[in-house]
Design a protein around this motif. Structure first.
Motif, PDB file in Angstrom:
ATOM      1  N   PRO A 140       0.774  -1.285   0.085  1.00  0.00           N
ATOM      2  CA  PRO A 140       0.059  -0.032  -0.054  1.00  0.00           C
ATOM      3  C   PRO A 140       0.725   1.333   0.084  1.00  0.00           C
ATOM      4  O   PRO A 140       1.991   1.334   0.408  1.00  0.00           O
ATOM      5  CB  PRO A 140      -0.966   0.006   1.325  1.00  0.00           C
ATOM      6  N   ASP A 141       0.525   2.388  -0.444  1.00  0.00           N
ATOM      7  CA  ASP A 141       0.947   3.738  -0.350  1.00  0.00           C
ATOM      8  C   ASP A 141       0.580   4.324   0.782  1.00  0.00           C
ATOM      9  O   ASP A 141      -0.637   4.787   0.950  1.00  0.00           O
ATOM     10  CB  ASP A 141       0.511   4.451  -1.803  1.00  0.00           C
ATOM     11  N   PRO A 142       1.169   4.486   1.856  1.00  0.00           N
ATOM     12  CA  PRO A 142       0.843   4.912   3.248  1.00  0.00           C
ATOM     13  C   PRO A 142       0.693   6.727   3.062  1.00  0.00           C
ATOM     14  O   PRO A 142      -0.062   7.014   4.026  1.00  0.00           O
ATOM     15  CB  PRO A 142       2.046   4.885   3.961  1.00  0.00           C
ATOM     16  N   THR A 143       0.878   7.195   1.906  1.00  0.00           N
ATOM     17  CA  THR A 143       0.567   8.545   1.763  1.00  0.00           C
ATOM     18  C   THR A 143      -1.196   8.608   1.418  1.00  0.00           C
ATOM     19  O   THR A 143      -1.385   9.982   1.277  1.00  0.00           O
ATOM     20  CB  THR A 143       1.478   9.318   0.998  1.00  0.00           C
ATOM     21  N   HIS A 144      -1.657   7.830   1.069  1.00  0.00           N
ATOM     22  CA  HIS A 144      -3.166   7.757   0.957  1.00  0.00           C
ATOM     23  C   HIS A 144      -3.691   7.030   1.959  1.00  0.00           C
ATOM     24  O   HIS A 144      -3.409   6.482   2.938  1.00  0.00           O
ATOM     25  CB  HIS A 144      -3.252   7.064  -0.596  1.00  0.00           C
ATOM     26  N   GLU A 145      -5.072   7.007   1.796  1.00  0.00           N
ATOM     27  CA  GLU A 145      -5.901   6.523   2.866  1.00  0.00           C
ATOM     28  C   GLU A 145      -5.914   4.919   2.760  1.00  0.00           C
ATOM     29  O   GLU A 145      -5.346   4.411   1.790  1.00  0.00           O
ATOM     30  CB  GLU A 145      -7.392   6.744   2.617  1.00  0.00           C
ATOM     31  N   PRO A 146      -5.894   4.189   3.878  1.00  0.00           N
ATOM     32  CA  PRO A 146      -5.776   2.852   4.001  1.00  0.00           C
ATOM     33  C   PRO A 146      -7.006   2.209   3.147  1.00  0.00           C
ATOM     34  O   PRO A 146      -8.024   2.653   2.826  1.00  0.00           O
ATOM     35  CB  PRO A 146      -6.202   2.594   5.449  1.00  0.00           C
ATOM     36  N   GLY A 147      -6.616   0.946   2.441  1.00  0.00           N
ATOM     37  CA  GLY A 147      -7.582   0.361   1.620  1.00  0.00           C
ATOM     38  C   GLY A 147      -7.431  -1.169   1.818  1.00  0.00           C
ATOM     39  O   GLY A 147      -6.968  -1.790   2.874  1.00  0.00           O
ATOM     40  N   GLN A 148      -7.550  -1.925   0.797  1.00  0.00           N
ATOM     41  CA  GLN A 148      -8.010  -3.384   0.814  1.00  0.00           C
ATOM     42  C   GLN A 148      -6.570  -4.058   1.340  1.00  0.00           C
ATOM     43  O   GLN A 148      -6.435  -5.068   2.081  1.00  0.00           O
ATOM     44  CB  GLN A 148      -8.418  -3.986  -0.412  1.00  0.00           C
ATOM     45  N   ILE A 149      -5.292  -3.450   0.858  1.00  0.00           N
ATOM     46  CA  ILE A 149      -4.146  -4.069   1.200  1.00  0.00           C
ATOM     47  C   ILE A 149      -3.765  -3.880   2.793  1.00  0.00           C
ATOM     48  O   ILE A 149      -3.438  -4.937   3.385  1.00  0.00           O
ATOM     49  CB  ILE A 149      -2.982  -3.425   0.504  1.00  0.00           C
ATOM     50  N   ASP A 150      -4.047  -2.881   3.243  1.00  0.00           N
ATOM     51  CA  ASP A 150      -3.958  -2.544   4.520  1.00  0.00           C
ATOM     52  C   ASP A 150      -5.066  -3.412   5.404  1.00  0.00           C
ATOM     53  O   ASP A 150      -4.494  -3.928   6.589  1.00  0.00           O
ATOM     54  CB  ASP A 150      -4.332  -1.132   4.979  1.00  0.00           C
ATOM     55  N   ASP A 151      -5.877  -3.761   4.936  1.00  0.00           N
ATOM     56  CA  ASP A 151      -6.926  -4.366   5.679  1.00  0.00           C
ATOM     57  C   ASP A 151      -6.416  -5.963   6.057  1.00  0.00           C
ATOM     58  O   ASP A 151      -6.507  -6.563   6.946  1.00  0.00           O
ATOM     59  CB  ASP A 151      -8.408  -4.650   4.928  1.00  0.00           C
ATOM     60  N   PHE A 152      -5.709  -6.379   4.555  1.00  0.00           N
ATOM     61  CA  PHE A 152      -5.226  -7.684   4.716  1.00  0.00           C
ATOM     62  C   PHE A 152      -4.179  -7.873   5.838  1.00  0.00           C
ATOM     63  O   PHE A 152      -4.086  -8.828   6.643  1.00  0.00           O
ATOM     64  CB  PHE A 152      -4.819  -8.321   3.352  1.00  0.00           C
ATOM     65  N   LEU A 153      -3.200  -6.756   5.602  1.00  0.00           N
ATOM     66  CA  LEU A 153      -2.273  -6.718   6.552  1.00  0.00           C
ATOM     67  C   LEU A 153      -2.438  -6.860   8.147  1.00  0.00           C
ATOM     68  O   LEU A 153      -1.932  -7.321   8.933  1.00  0.00           O
ATOM     69  CB  LEU A 153      -1.245  -5.670   6.112  1.00  0.00           C
ATOM     70  N   ARG A 154      -3.553  -6.103   8.453  1.00  0.00           N
ATOM     71  CA  ARG A 154      -4.183  -6.092   9.633  1.00  0.00           C
ATOM     72  C   ARG A 154      -4.771  -7.519  10.121  1.00  0.00           C
ATOM     73  O   ARG A 154      -4.421  -7.882  11.105  1.00  0.00           O
ATOM     74  CB  ARG A 154      -5.236  -4.867   9.893  1.00  0.00           C
ATOM     75  N   ALA A 155      -5.373  -7.999   9.283  1.00  0.00           N
ATOM     76  CA  ALA A 155      -6.336  -9.423   9.582  1.00  0.00           C
ATOM     77  C   ALA A 155      -4.955 -10.587   9.597  1.00  0.00           C
ATOM     78  O   ALA A 155      -5.230 -11.379  10.388  1.00  0.00           O
ATOM     79  CB  ALA A 155      -7.195  -9.559   8.206  1.00  0.00           C
ATOM     80  N   ASN A 156      -4.087 -10.268   8.935  1.00  0.00           N
ATOM     81  CA  ASN A 156      -2.999 -11.557   8.730  1.00  0.00           C
ATOM     82  C   ASN A 156      -1.749 -11.106   9.725  1.00  0.00           C
ATOM     83  O   ASN A 156      -0.887 -11.967   9.937  1.00  0.00           O
ATOM     84  CB  ASN A 156      -2.505 -11.278   7.234  1.00  0.00           C
ATOM     85  N   ASN A 157      -1.985 -10.074  10.468  1.00  0.00           N
ATOM     86  CA  ASN A 157      -0.823  -9.514  11.304  1.00  0.00           C
ATOM     87  C   ASN A 157       0.544  -9.557  10.469  1.00  0.00           C
ATOM     88  O   ASN A 157       1.596  -9.992  11.037  1.00  0.00           O
ATOM     89  CB  ASN A 157      -0.844 -10.452  12.457  1.00  0.00           C
ATOM     90  N   GLY A 158       0.535  -8.849   9.477  1.00  0.00           N
ATOM     91  CA  GLY A 158       1.746  -8.772   8.546  1.00  0.00           C
ATOM     92  C   GLY A 158       1.566  -9.417   7.122  1.00  0.00           C
ATOM     93  O   GLY A 158       0.442  -9.724   6.711  1.00  0.00           O
ATOM     94  N   PRO A 159       2.631  -9.311   6.480  1.00  0.00           N
ATOM     95  CA  PRO A 159       2.658  -9.880   4.904  1.00  0.00           C
ATOM     96  C   PRO A 159       2.237 -11.461   4.937  1.00  0.00           C
ATOM     97  O   PRO A 159       2.587 -12.264   6.053  1.00  0.00           O
ATOM     98  CB  PRO A 159       4.151  -9.574   4.694  1.00  0.00           C
ATOM     99  N   GLY A 160       1.726 -11.638   3.671  1.00  0.00           N
ATOM    100  CA  GLY A 160       1.299 -12.950   3.522  1.00  0.00           C
ATOM    101  C   GLY A 160       0.954 -13.022   2.058  1.00  0.00           C
ATOM    102  O   GLY A 160       0.813 -12.366   1.311  1.00  0.00           O
ATOM    103  N   VAL A 161       0.105 -14.367   2.002  1.00  0.00           N
ATOM    104  CA  VAL A 161      -0.374 -14.887   0.583  1.00  0.00           C
ATOM    105  C   VAL A 161      -1.824 -14.200   0.637  1.00  0.00           C
ATOM    106  O   VAL A 161      -2.603 -14.905   1.534  1.00  0.00           O
ATOM    107  CB  VAL A 161      -0.484 -16.103   0.075  1.00  0.00           C
ATOM    108  N   GLN A 162      -2.256 -13.301  -0.066  1.00  0.00           N
ATOM    109  CA  GLN A 162      -3.647 -12.654  -0.080  1.00  0.00           C
ATOM    110  C   GLN A 162      -4.517 -13.515  -0.883  1.00  0.00           C
ATOM    111  O   GLN A 162      -5.591 -13.882  -0.541  1.00  0.00           O
ATOM    112  CB  GLN A 162      -3.707 -11.466  -0.847  1.00  0.00           C
ATOM    113  N   HIS A 163      -4.044 -14.227  -2.099  1.00  0.00           N
ATOM    114  CA  HIS A 163      -4.987 -15.082  -2.773  1.00  0.00           C
ATOM    115  C   HIS A 163      -4.117 -15.985  -3.713  1.00  0.00           C
ATOM    116  O   HIS A 163      -2.849 -15.765  -4.178  1.00  0.00           O
ATOM    117  CB  HIS A 163      -6.134 -14.394  -3.430  1.00  0.00           C
TER     118      HIS A 163
END
Length: 345
Positions: A207-230
């Protein structure tokens, strides 16, 4: 010596019965072997690729992974001409080494909590099993011709994309294929696709942290860090596949009808009927080589992390990034129409 391709993925899950049912009943995978160890039970499935479904029996690495990240892909196993040489190369590039895990071979660090078991190319032989302690459940079918692994989508922490790509180039011999910065409304993300010569493909996104949080930020929060999204599976007839999988209980993300109002103007001629795409919520995108059709499942896991994609390629080499923008615009049109209707009322 570099990585050839992806041999297996290992899904760690709290509910093995549900995960096995999803792959076997819905996607048509076949259970071919099982292993039981003091801390885990694993089942090897064969379909469009090999999937190992692992659940915890007691405290240990599997339990630790699930407590930290929820259900997810914990291991992406690579085939190599010389696994020991790839191991040395990866360690020299800064990766940590791990002892043998579920697949019975040493592994090295990947991204986040994901590791890569390094296996010889002989694992592609039909009768191969992961190692000692595995018991065959029945005849081993060939890898399915109608379902294959197109790519693995990886979500990374902001600011780590280029370092991660450089690491995969140095450690495993991946090559840069394409890159794109995508800005959608108030959100933005950066992506780079890397692949091996034999077709192992990772789409890496931050994600670009200079913009509003989006779907990538949601995944990183739910997964507690980087991982395989799909995981993205190739199919030969996506409309038929969606209809069949839907009848077997697979849930797909629905697409606003307004997305299809401008689809032909945006994408051009398609062999498929527009009405079929609208009915099944299949998306379409075009690049300089051709077009592709794609759709995403809803996550079947209790913690909304990992989900799956179906993709049908008509010579296209891209990954449907234009659909992110088109879908966003379609939703905004629906929102505007709703507000206008409310105003008239």
């Amino acid at each position: 010596m570099t990585v050839r391709t992806i041999s297996h993925v290992e899904l760690m899950t709290e509910d093995a019965d549900a995960a096995l049912g999803y792959f076997v009943s819905a996607f048509g995978f076949t259970p071919v072997a099982r292993a039981e160890r003091p801390d885990r039970t694993s089942t090897l499935l064969r379909g469009g690729l090999n999937v190992v479904v692992t659940a915890p029996r007691a405290a240990g690495p599997v339990r630790d992974y699930l407590d930290g990240h929820g259900d997810g892909i914990a291991d992406i196993a690579f085939t190599c001409d010389d696994p020991a040489d790839v191991m040395r190369r990866a360690i020299a590039a800064g990766a940590r080494a791990f002892p043998a895990g579920t697949l019975g071979a040493p592994a090295v660090e990947g991204f986040g909590a994901v590791r890569h078991t390094l296996l010889p190319t002989s694992v592609t032989e039909p009768g191969w099993l992961p190692g000692a302690g595995w018991h065959r459940l029945g005849p081993v079918p060939p890898v399915g011709a109608d379902l294959g692994l197109d790519h693995v989508a990886v979500c990374l922490t902001a600011g780590t994309l280029r370092d991660t790509v450089a690491h995969y180039e140095r450690a495993f011999g991946f090559e840069w294929f394409s890159g794109e910065y995508i800005e959608v409304g108030a959100q933005a993300m950066d992506s780079i696709v890397v692949r091996t010569g034999d077709g192992a493909t990772f789409t890496m996104i931050e994600p670009d942290p200079t913009h509003e949080p989006g779907q990538i930020d949601d995944f990183l929060r739910a997964n507690n860090g980087p991982g395989v999204q799909h995981l993205a599976f190739t199919v030969s007839d996506i409309v038929a596949a969606v209809r069949e999988l839907s009848s077997r209980g697979v849930g797909f993300a629905r697409t606003p009808g307004s997305y299809y109002d401008t689809l032909q103007a945006r994408v051009g001629h398609l062999d498929e009927q527009l009405g079929d795409l609208r009915e099944t919520s299949v998306l379409a995108d075009r690049d300089e080589w051709g077009y592709l059709l794609q759709i995403f499942t809803r996550s079947p896991h209790s913690r909304p992390t990992l989900f799956y994609e179906l993709i049908q390629r008509h010579d296209a080499r891209g990954f449907g990034s234009n659909n992110i923008r088109a879908l966003y615009e379609a939703v905004e049109r629906l929102r505007a129409e709703s507000l206008t209707g409310s105003g008239r009322a």
